[in-house]
Each structure stands twice: as structure tokens, then as C-alpha cells.
Design an enzyme around this catalytic site. Structure first.
Site, PDB file in Angstrom:
ATOM      1  N   ARG A 144       0.806  -1.244   0.130  1.00 19.19           N
ATOM      2  CA  ARG A 144       0.249  -0.053   0.209  1.00 19.19           C
ATOM      3  C   ARG A 144       0.834   1.213  -0.085  1.00 19.19           C
ATOM      4  O   ARG A 144       0.666   2.312  -0.643  1.00 19.19           O
ATOM      5  CB  ARG A 144      -0.910  -0.057   1.201  1.00 19.19           C
ATOM      6  CG  ARG A 144      -1.904   1.177   1.374  1.00 19.19           C
ATOM      7  CD  ARG A 144      -2.970   0.929   0.455  1.00 19.19           C
ATOM      8  NE  ARG A 144      -3.061   1.445  -0.618  1.00 19.19           N
ATOM      9  CZ  ARG A 144      -3.438   1.365  -2.062  1.00 19.19           C
ATOM     10  NH1 ARG A 144      -3.995   0.046  -1.959  1.00 19.19           N
ATOM     11  NH2 ARG A 144      -3.342   1.797  -2.982  1.00 19.19           N
ATOM     12  N   LYS A 164       2.488  24.930  -4.035  1.00 19.06           N
ATOM     13  CA  LYS A 164       1.322  24.641  -3.729  1.00 19.06           C
ATOM     14  C   LYS A 164       1.422  23.204  -3.742  1.00 19.06           C
ATOM     15  O   LYS A 164       0.652  22.442  -4.074  1.00 19.06           O
ATOM     16  CB  LYS A 164       0.202  25.162  -4.333  1.00 19.06           C
ATOM     17  CG  LYS A 164      -0.111  26.454  -4.319  1.00 19.06           C
ATOM     18  CD  LYS A 164      -1.194  27.059  -5.091  1.00 19.06           C
ATOM     19  CE  LYS A 164      -1.176  28.552  -5.043  1.00 19.06           C
ATOM     20  NZ  LYS A 164      -2.428  29.117  -5.880  1.00 19.06           N
ATOM     21  N   LYS A 192       5.986  39.867  -3.861  1.00 19.82           N
ATOM     22  CA  LYS A 192       4.475  39.976  -4.190  1.00 19.82           C
ATOM     23  C   LYS A 192       3.920  41.127  -3.474  1.00 19.82           C
ATOM     24  O   LYS A 192       4.649  42.101  -2.930  1.00 19.82           O
ATOM     25  CB  LYS A 192       3.846  38.866  -3.621  1.00 19.82           C
ATOM     26  CG  LYS A 192       4.578  37.348  -4.219  1.00 19.82           C
ATOM     27  CD  LYS A 192       3.472  36.213  -3.521  1.00 19.82           C
ATOM     28  CE  LYS A 192       4.223  34.714  -4.138  1.00 19.82           C
ATOM     29  NZ  LYS A 192       3.154  33.752  -3.912  1.00 19.82           N
ATOM     30  N   GLU A 219       6.010  40.071  -8.639  1.00 20.23           N
ATOM     31  CA  GLU A 219       4.590  39.724  -9.067  1.00 20.23           C
ATOM     32  C   GLU A 219       4.034  40.940  -9.341  1.00 20.23           C
ATOM     33  O   GLU A 219       3.944  41.991  -8.516  1.00 20.23           O
ATOM     34  CB  GLU A 219       3.863  38.964  -8.051  1.00 20.23           C
ATOM     35  CG  GLU A 219       2.583  38.587  -8.505  1.00 20.23           C
ATOM     36  CD  GLU A 219       1.790  37.913  -7.188  1.00 20.23           C
ATOM     37  OE1 GLU A 219       2.034  36.691  -6.903  1.00 20.23           O
ATOM     38  OE2 GLU A 219       1.059  38.597  -6.641  1.00 20.23           O
ATOM     39  N   ASP A 278       0.142  38.438 -12.980  1.00 17.83           N
ATOM     40  CA  ASP A 278      -0.717  37.420 -12.006  1.00 17.83           C
ATOM     41  C   ASP A 278      -2.096  37.726 -12.726  1.00 17.83           C
ATOM     42  O   ASP A 278      -2.482  38.696 -12.438  1.00 17.83           O
ATOM     43  CB  ASP A 278      -0.755  37.941 -10.548  1.00 17.83           C
ATOM     44  CG  ASP A 278      -1.365  37.132  -9.634  1.00 17.83           C
ATOM     45  OD1 ASP A 278      -1.648  36.029  -9.903  1.00 17.83           O
ATOM     46  OD2 ASP A 278      -1.994  37.554  -8.819  1.00 17.83           O
TER      47      ASP A 278
END
Lengths: 285, 285, 285, 285, 285, 285
Positions: free
Chosen positions: B100, B135, B167, B197, B218
Site C-alpha cells: 500500500r 502548492k 509579491k 509579481e 498575475d
């Protein structure tokens, strides 16, 4: 407990995440010499079921022990798009350090709880319990199984140490289903039921005859599952497993099986859409 | 290196996964007193890009140092449904313990590599590089960024320590975009480019004027991105980010931006469908 | 598995023992500049049940990866005083480093297995299973519960995560025994039986009525236990616990209860008498 | 220091014990959804010497940082059956989690301190110091040696790094007792005395001649030990070891040896009988 | 043992060094896709005493378990500029990963051993033993004290747990030097000598009267040290400490003190000059 | 951050230092049964640049969470001999435990910051940045690189993961400098500049032609460096490295190179002279 983990285990896990993201610190924040207190707002951009708030809070507390976390939502609350899931106030460098780590956790756990909620709502009142599996993200099992509970689902085994489940490979190795059940009874703990996985009505009959306490119907048609339900002895539980989709769930519920287990609850999760908006701290002097 | 991790870090990670799954051992296998050598076959049930084979192999080696792993596929190979990704021979209890854990890793990494391959193929020849983000699944960043590379994508920053990306929150805290770039140049390492950004053409102009080396556009419309490309000074790189879907990718590639970053590569992965079939070991005496 | 522990967990445990004993190395051996190969002989000075040989062997292997271990006994064998439990050949400094650590483990595990064997022999054929408890030496639970199995006993719960056992404190907190059982059924895993501890026939009646699957008879007289056995519904298991001594065991077995649990198996162990005799290695050139 | 361990080492040890007992949390408490504040009372059911209170307290504090611990006893106090060793107030789930772990520690440490107290009382005034050995429970050496001190005994070496003790195996390897002492003097630290183990008066004579600072009389008859005492040079210490029982202790004391070491102090401990009684918290609103 | 550390402790230490240097791998080597087998040659660019070879070798073995290490020098050998300290053959990426880590260790340990050798040579034949202190680099104490031994120096206490050394602060807290010595005798281990630090002849007299076994003469003039030596009772050892420079060493040796301790041995080390030259592996096919 | 380390990483590091110094506690303090509150004063015995105060403070806080630390100096302040760097008040045993560990850290970090300050002052106004290297003490890189920053120097790469630096070995393995730069551009992160090490003007020309962003001039004469500066294309940075001494620094600065890197900043540090004086706590009742 922090989302199903001991406080100490969660802290170790979270420090690891900081190391993963910033082994040499946050270079941008340090180069820009950022300072000062700010407020972060977790904005919900997608309807979701709240899950992981204590974990996200703890991540910020580790980054800044003085930070303040407030939320009017509790674990399991349904939260509509446009709401603020929580506020966190603290030092800007700490907020920037914790931001991505907290969001990655929160988005994943909300995603699992939300999907589980949708599925359990779909079979509400039917008596069918929607269970997870061991197909969890490596390293996140306790958190993901917690999210399933928050979403209203039930946990199947936490792992190989947590109960006896006899599958085809076990039966092949032992020689027969009935001998496998016999051994499990003789050597397993006194507090456990013995579960057996079967993939045909013939095997199902064998499992019943061998005295299995729980029988997993693997990849069976609705028709065969219906027959199994009708032939079920008192005290035995039936579990549907394999190839179960959201669409099929109401039909399965109607059959009268007791449990259904779905790997998709944890292995193919769509992250919930949440962002952290930073703004001036309204309480800062 | 084992799939982007040092051998020692991977081993620690893998032992943790065993502890997660079996803190008290595999109760079923022990109760049934299973023994003997078997062969496992990783059956591909869905076209995929092979990724994570060294990790899966190592999981089995930790469970049974004497196990034998063979595969005719290498990392990055496209594998059709019905093929056998790899064989592993070893003691049955070890195979059952590792099964597994290995599958959970393999399915996730193949899933990421396969999705990345689809996206990079869609923009092949355009010069656009498809990048990941931060992420990633908590705890799996090195593995997941490795899978992106295997799928043909490029890694953006490994984390906060790995380059400077300015940012909106940074700019707000510093006071102006140009001051932020100035500080980053003064204090950042000599080997780095400074990325900023921006979310409008006006900010884009500021970033260009401030001397940013890389500019992240962005959530901009194709039209605005096109204008940015046309106004790009020599030596500057442009990155499209935010709201980028697979469908939009070819159009973005046509615009002439250099990089596109997509969180979905790692945060909303569909696991590849792979199973482990156990069978008698053909080489056992 | 090494005596119930994963190889990795045992190695970490054993390295800890070396650190406990020799954080700065073995000063005597280093000051005397000892060198050369020798043979150690584990001499049994007291009849015992062999237990912990793989653990002792591993301790020597960690101290000297080239050492050779041989033994004609297996775990669980009854060994008479005067026999050699095992031989180990290796470098003298390694033998001296591992000696005490290996003996401390071996003496304790043999002690537990030997006591368990005596007790299980005393009730042989009666169907009564002799169980351990959670009253284990801090940090040694997996090893000690393994020794109980080697001695022929059965393991009760490995710990709080390993099954549901409702005691008086739980009942007091919930309000009633029947409500406690109801909650356990609703929220506990599908694979578990629910055990309830009772200390009177009245509580026993309640537990039966509430549908407990296993009932622990705490500190009851033989007479009351006899009554409980006679009133036992089909499918329910009875466990005698509290104040159980070796002397009382045959009487309890005669009553017909299914399980008896004894803390003394692990919390008040007499170490077996074993010594390590070092001698010239007969195979050294 | 917490019972001889650094606070950090004790905390790590204690978190390990929680993991040992509850890797997936306390299933019973969670299934029953127990909540609320209670008071626990450590009831002494056997006369004992208090030992391990700071360790037990810390275990509860880790489970519930808000818990309150009060005791009118200090480490080393003799406590009569029927007394309350300590009270602890806190959340019920935390009390139930910590209960067994704290009791296992407390019972063992009180058991060691109590036995040590009995033995040291038996030779009170004689000048004989009762010492422990390295025959401690694996992993618990610092705690057990602390309990020996609390009981009034003295610690022999903490381990192989903690002083030079030349035994028969060392002498055999070096060639002669006098050469071994010579090497120990030349290479051992300037702050140490050199101890030599002898098992006959002949060897004793050699040790004296070689200039040993401490001489261990191993398994000698009272008569031989008496002779050794009479032949002891000024400044040398004698230690009786091997086959020393509680009964023999007064006779040994009368002989005039300085130290006696007994493995039984730590390797064959009878746990003290202590229980934790939970009751409504009298101070809860 | 690897340079005074247990193999397991050294490996953990070395993996930490790799993490320190390359948490995300070696970016240059990976970006350049370097492959192939090479040979590294440790070139001595400064006369030195060889020290740390087993540590450096182990660092390479961890980076490449198949690497080959050869050297014609042993620990403690004097090596002239221009010699090759060792050769190592292995995969280029592993050699590049291990290079800096191995050199940093080797240069430091050779530096300490070389300085120690110079100092001990300067007092050769005088009977004075040159000792280190606890002023070691944080985290490297075992390695640095090992290098002192390799250079011919003696180790003073390994740390606070390793012997009793009574300083002015202790005496101030206890009230008097004699009471401090009395307590140390009563409660310290039987195997230890008691050392007292004094900074005047008056205190020296007190220490002698109190029965100190070793007396540290702190920052005393040669004249006062000479007086102390002449007043030294039989069996007592004298240690010169504080303000001891290489230049003063022969004069101190002439006085007849037994030990001299110098912090500079470890806290102000000049790294030896060694480089690693990579070249084609002459044995590669 | 604590001196460039995350709070959690520093705490782990510091607990390790306590274990290194006192695995069994502070024997002297325990044997003398020292108690009571005192004040320690860090006395500066050598002009220095303050560095490491937060680290030293944290070491005391770990030893005694109730201790009080005060200082009128900040990191980077120049402190004259005779000043008190900081005061710490706390329990005597904790002060004695933390003393050496804190001093060892403080002396080393002040030593590095002081040397760096001297060097950066020598080239003040020239635009030359003084950089460290990877030649740091094993295990102390983050602390030492922090001390370089505190002293006014700049950090070069933190390690192999932190930027691309192409050296002769890489070029030899790849085949040519230009191919190496090409690969680095293709596979390295978008945010990075590519540095190349050259040791002749010929190689320098190649590096310029290949488009290197930063060029390290290794062991070049001042004359050649001057030529390189004059031939430098816009946007390229030059770094002097190898054989750079304090004396040569002003001349190098005059040449117009941008960066100079010096291993001596961290590998051959002279510890600053600081002592801890203990005295009665003036605030104790």
C-alpha cells in the site's frame, strides 16, 4: 489532539514543513527587511466544509507564538464562498512564512471534508456509512482520516495494525478462506471482528460459512450485492468496495449494505480554494 | 538521490510511512502466520508516465532487504494500460507490508508526471516552460517537484529560501515596488535574479522601470499579457500565473511569455490507476 | 521484525542503549587498548524459556557488523541450566560494548517468557487464555508483549489505540453503562468488539443487556465469576482480571472464563540468570 | 532535571511512551466523546518510598498543559498504605491518556526506591554503601539510578564511559592484572580511580600490589572478604559484589567492606502498588 | 568508533552536514547532468599531522556506498607538504557532494592534531601532559578531543558529567573549599578523584588540607607554581591552567607540574591546508 | 529566527550541546548540592563586535526557563574591553550548566563578526563586498554565515543547493565551459544567475563569451584581475577568490572587482575573549 494528531507529533510535522519550505529562512522577507504587525484573512472562494483550522492555527503559532487567531467557524461547518474562514494577526515575517504551509494543509483538509460531506449527504438516512481506505497521501494519514470524520464519514482501518482484513492474497497463501478465518480467530485479539474480502457470491457463501464477522463485497454488481444482503446472517456487516463512484452511491445505499469504502476520498482530492489576504492590522496602535 | 531526496532522507520518510501504516506490525499477516516467497506485478490500468519507481523499489527493499526488483521502464517513460510497470519478488509478509505504501507513492507521482506531460506536450515547441508552485502536498515537496521534472515541467522555487519573489504584500510593507527591488538587489545573493509579481500593466511598467529580472503576470488577460510581452526589455523573463488551465495553455504559449506556473500540477492530483497483483514466484524452487 | 519491533525501530532503540551505556565510548577498553577476536558464550544458569535471541544478536551486529552469532535454540524453546543459549564471535571491544546491553534485554525477555510459560502450562487444556495488560515497562511494550506471546500467552490491547475497553471512569463520565456501549457501537470501528469492565453481578447484568461483546470481571470472587459464566449469552467472551495470582489460576480456569489478564506478567518480572563468558575464539587463526 | 533526566530528554521519552500506548489516540475516550474536568488521586496500596513524582507530574502536564498537580510528599518520603501520594486535576481525556503511563513509571520507581531503602536501612550506621550496577532496564538507566539515590543507595558507574573497571576479560586480553592497571593509569583520565575486579585472595594480592584504587571482591565468601579487609592498604576501597542477597547484607556490613553492589536493585523489581482513582473535581464550578 | 564517535552518531552527524550543504541536492551538478567515475586526491599543502581520515572516508562512503578509499597514512602520521593524504574513487556527483564536507572536517581535525603535536613535542620527556578543555566547537567535542589524543595530548573532562572539578563559583555557593571537597567525597562516585581550582597559594594550602586529589593552579605565576610543586603532598596531581601559551610551555614543564590545560587547542584552531584534486580515474575502463 | 536558525532548529542544536557536555547531568553541582539564585556577567576582555547574544540567551533559557537576560548591546555593536556584554540571572545549577556552552558559541560568533568587521572596514566605500565561503565549521554553517552578516560581510552560497557555481571539475566533466553554461541556463532555475570560476584570462574570455552572469577570478594576480575588470561586459559581476589576505584586501578593492570571498572568515577563527563572572544576584531577596 490537533486534527487527529498528538500535539507533539503535529508540531514535529509542522516544523518539518517549515524546513521543507525555508531551510535557510525566507530570503525575500529578509532581503526586504520586512517588519511590523499585520492581519491575515482566510478568504473562502468556493463553498466548503471547514476542516483543519486547529492545524492552520498551530502553524501560525509556531511561526509567531504571539500571533492571535480568531474564527467564527468550527470544524465541520459549511462555509459559503465569500466568507472569512479565520483571521490571524501577527508579525509580517511570520505570517509570510506560515502562509503557504497553512494554506496547503487547509485546502487539502477542507477538500477532503467537503467531498466526504457531499457523499454522506447523498446517502443520508439510508444507514449506509461512507468509509475511507488506506489509500491516503503518504505521511498525512492521521490528518486525512480526521478530515473524513469531520466530513461525516467513518474511518476504516487506520492501518495494517488496526484490525484484521483477509484478502485474496492472504487466502491464496493460507490455502482456503475458512482456514484463514479460523487462524484469525485463534490468534487475533479478543476484541476484534474478522473481515473477509470476497469478489463473488460463491466466496461470499464461504465467508458466511466460515463465520466472518464483516464481509467486503469487492467490485460486485448491484444485483449481486442485493443477493448478498438478502442472504446476510444476523450480526454480520457487509461492506461495498471497489469501483464505487459518487453517482452509484444512492443505489448502493438502497441495497442495504452497511458500509461503503472509497479510496477517492483521500487519494484524488481537489483542494478547496482558499486564499490568505494580508491587510493592515486594525488593532495595531 | 531517490526521486529528488537524499537516500537518508528518503529512508527516514519511508520508515515513517511504515510506522503510519503498521505501528504494531501487520496483524492480519501475523495472525494468519503467512510465509513464503511471492512475486508482485505492478499492473498499469490507465495510460501513464512512469515516475517514482526508485522510491517504490526502495520501499520494498526496506521491508525485505533480499527482495528483487525488475522493471523494463525508466522514469519518464510513457506506459500504456495493461503493461507491467515492474516486478518485485520477496517474502510475502514484506510484500504485503510494502504494497500500500509503495502504491500510494507510485500512484501519486505517476499522476503528477502524467498530468505535467500532457500539459508540456500541449505547448511543445512554443518555448513556454510549464512550472510548478509551492502548492505541494505537505511533506512531499521534493518528491512532487521531482515528478514535475520527470513529466517535462520545470521547477519554480523549491521554497522561500530558494530565490527572491516580491509579491503585493511585500510591496505594501516596503512602500513601493521600486524600493522593494532596490532592497532585494542590495541584500540578496549575487547569484540571483529578482522576480516581481504584478497584476496590471501599470505595475508591470513599474517593475520594468525598477529593473526586475523576472516579472510574474498575475491573473492577467491574454490581451494584457500580449502587451507586456511586446513591451519586454531584453534579458527580462515573463511568467504567467493565476487562473491558468490546461485549455488556456496553448493560447498563453502563443503570446510569447517565457514561463507559466500552475498550482494544479501538485495540489489537485488525480492518482494514476496501478495495482499490485501477487502471484507465485516463478523462480522459487 | 525483531522481537515484535520493526528492524528500524529496534536499531534506533539499540543505538539508544549504547548511548545510555557509553556516551563517550568504553573507557576501560580504550584505556587498556584491547584488541583481537574472541568468542562469547551465553551460559544459562537457571532453567528458562528462550526469548530475545534475535534482539541480542542484533545488538552484537550493531557493535560489530562482522560478528558471527550461532545458536541451536529458537524463540520459545525451554532451555535447561548449564546449556549455552548462543555463541557470538567478534572483536573484543565490540563484545564488551554489547555484553551488558544484550544481557539486560535477554534476561528480561527470557524472564517474561519463562513466567508466562509456567502460567500457561498450569492451565493447559482448559481453554483459558492468559493475557498481558498495559502494565508494561515504559518503552519496552512491544518487546514485552512479544515475550508474552513467545511464552504462550495472548496479548490484550497493545494500547489505548488498540480497541475499546469501557471502565468505571468512562461509565461515570458518560452517565450509564448502556449509553457508553451505545456510543462505542456508533462511533467505534466496524471491526471491533466492545469490552466493558464490571465489578459486580449487577453491573454484569447491565453489560449483558447493553450488548457488550466482551466483559471483564474485575476483582470478582470465584463464586461470582462462576455465576457470570453460567449467565453468559452466546458469542460473549468473559475475562477475569484483578488479583489473579499463579495459585488461583487453575481454579479460575475451571470456572470456564475465556480470558484472564495479569499485570504481573510484565510489571514484576524476575530476570532470568544468564551470563556471558568470553573465551579465546576457537576459529581464530 | 526531571528524576535524573534533562527536561528535554524526559519530554522526548514521555512523548515516546504516549506513542507507544496511543499511536492513533485513545479510541475508547474518543468513541465515548468524554469531556469535562476531573480529579485523580494516587492511592497508595502498599507502604512505599515516594519516587518519580516529578516524572509522573510531567507526564500529566504533557497530556494537559493546564492540569494541576499537588502532593504533600517529596521524593524519598516513606508513605504508608492508604495515603494519597498526589492529586492531579485536569481534563478527563488527558487524565485517561496519562494514567497508565504515569502509573507504570511511578510503580517502578517507587518499587526500586522502596527496595533500596529497605536494604540501606538494614546496614545503617555500618558505613557500608549499597550500590546499583549496570543491570538496569534497557532505556531506563537514568531513572532507575535516580531511584536508587532516592532510596538512599549510591550509584556505581552510570555506564562504560563513566570510570574504569577492570574485569577478568580485560585482564585475560591484556595478559596480566598489573599490566592492565598500568595501562589504565597511563591512559585513563587524571580524575579517576582505577577499579579492579578479583575473585580470589591471590588476585586480590596482585591488585593491591599493582596499585588498584578500588578492588571489587567478586563472589567471595565472608571469610575471604574478611581477610581482604584486614589486608587492605590505606586509601584503597573494597567492594563486595556477586551473590549478595538482602539476608547476607548485615553480615557483609560487619566485615568492614566499603561498598556492596547489587544487580537486583534494578533488574528484578517488584512494582509498588499504586492506583489512580478518578473522581469529580471538587473545585470545578 | 569513527574518530571518537560511535558509527551511528557519526553517520547522523554526517547526514546533517549534507543537509546543511545541500538540502535540495547539488544544483550545479544536477543542472549540468554530470556523470561518470573520477578519482580525487587529497593534496597536502602544509606540513601536518594526519587526523580525521576515517571521518572523511565515511563521508564519501555515505555519498557513494561504492566508492573506494585508499591512503598510505594512518592517524597521527606527520605528513609533509606535497604528499597525497588519500585517494578516493567514485561517481563524480558523489565526490562533488562530499568534497567540501570532508575537507572542512579534515582541515579542522588535522589543524588541531598538528597544533597539539607541536606543543607536546616542545615538552617531550618532561612528564608534563598537555590537556584540552571544554572550550570546544559546539557540536564537535568528541571529534576535537579525539584530534587532541591523535596529536599526543591528553583529554581533560569530556564534559560536566565526566568528573568533579570544584571552581570558585562552587566554593562561593557552598561556603568553603573544605566543605565543598567534603560533599564531593560523600556524594561523588567511588571511582573518582576530586579536583579543585585555586588561584593563590593560600587557596592551594586550603585545597591540600581539604584533601583534594588534583589541584588546578589557575593563572598563577611560574614562581607560585614552583612553590606549589614543592609543597605538593604525595599522590596529589597539579594542573597549570589559564594564560598558558606555547611559548610558556617549556618553562612550565620545568616546574614539575603534572598537567597543563589549554583552551586554544580547540577554540582557536588554524585549519590545515588540504585540497581535493579531481582527475580521471586511472582504473576506469 | 535565532541567529539565522529557526527557533526549533536552534533549540534542538542547543539541547544537543547540553547532551554533549552533560549526558548524565553536572556531577560537580549535583555532588555539592548547589542551590540558589545568582547573577552572571559576561565580561569582555578584548575589543569585539557583539554577535550571538540571542543564541547565548536562548541557551540559558533552556537551562532555566525562569532566567532573566539583560543587555544594553545589540548584534553588531562594537564593544570595548572591560564592558559587560550581558547579564543573566537564574538558578546557580542552570547558570553553571549553560556557562560553557553559551561561551563557546558567543566567543566563536563574536570572533567571526569581529574579523569580518575589520575586513569590511578596511575596504569601506570601495563598493567591494566581502563574502564568506562554504568553508564553515561542520554543523555551524547557519550561525557562522549569520555572524558574517552581522560583521558587515555578505553571504556567498549557503551550500550546494543555493545557486549554480561552475568550477574546473564541472567543466572537465562536461567538456567545455560554454557547454556547461548552456546546460546551466537550460536546466537551472529561472531566478538564478550562473557563476563560473576561471583561473586565467583566457578562461575569463571564454566565460564572458559563454554568457556567464558572475565570474570568479581564482588565484589571479592583481594585474590580471585589473585586466578582467577592464574587459567586463555590462551586467556581469566579478569575484576575487583564493589567496586573499587581509593585507591584500585594499589593493583588490582598488581594482574594481565586485565581490571577494575569503574562507578564513569561518575556517580559521580566533575566539573572542569573554568570560562569565558569577556573583550574588543583587535583586534576590
Amino acid at each position: 489532539m490537533v486534527c487527529g494528531m498528538s500535539p507533539e507529533a503535529f508540531d514535529r510535522f509542522a516544523w518539518n514543513l517549515f524546513r521543507e519550505d525555508a531551510p535557510y529562512g525566507d530570503r525575500t522577507t529578509e532581503a526586504l527587511e520586512l517588519r511590523g504587525r499585520m492581519r491575515g484573512r482566510f478568504l473562502v472562494k468556493d463553498d466548503l466544509v471547514a476542516c483543519g483550522l486547529p492545524a492552520a492555527r498551530r502553524v501560525f503559532e509556531l511561526a509567531d507564538p504571539e500571533c492571535l487567531w480568531t474564527s467564527r467557524f468550527s470544524e465541520g461547518d459549511a462555509v459559503k464562498e465569500g466568507n472569512t474562514l479565520a483571521f490571524v494577526r501577527g508579525e509580517l515575517p511570520a505570517l509570510l512564512l506560515a502562509e503557504r504551509t497553512a494554506l496547503n494543509l487547509l485546502q487539502r483538509l477542507c477538500g477532503i471534508a467537503s467531498m466526504t460531506r457531499r457523499l454522506t449527504e447523498a446517502v443520508r438516512g439510508s444507514g449506509l456509512r461512507v468509509c475511507d481506505t488506506r489509500k491516503t497521501t503518504p505521511g498525512l494519514r492521521l490528518l486525512e482520516k480526521y478530515a473524513v470524520r469531520v466530513g461525516g464519514g467513518a474511518n476504516h482501518r487506520m492501518g495494517l495494525s488496526d484490525g484484521i482484513l483477509i484478502k485474496d492474497n492472504h487466502i491464496a497463501a493460507v490455502g482456503s478462506l475458512s482456514e484463514a478465518v479460523r487462524r484469525a480467530r485463534a490468534r487475533g485479539g479478543a476484541l476484534w471482528r474478522v473481515e473477509v474480502e470476497v469478489s463473488s457470491l460463491e466466496e461470499y457463501g464461504e465467508a458466511v460459512a466460515a463465520g466472518a464477522d464483516v464481509i467486503m463485497l469487492d467490485n460486485m454488481s448491484d444485483e449481486d450485492m442485493g443477493r448478498a444482503v438478502r442472504a446476510k446472517p444476523a450480526g454480520v456487516l457487509l461492506e461495498a468496495s471497489g469501483g464505487v463512484t459518487a453517482e452509484r452511491l444512492p443505489a448502493i445505499a438502497a441495497l442495504g449494505v452497511d458500509l461503503v469504502s472509497m479510496g477517492a476520498l483521500t487519494h484524488s482530492v481537489k483542494a478547496s480554494d482558499i486564499s490568505l489576504e494580508l491587510e493592515a492590522d486594525p488593532d495595531a496602535a
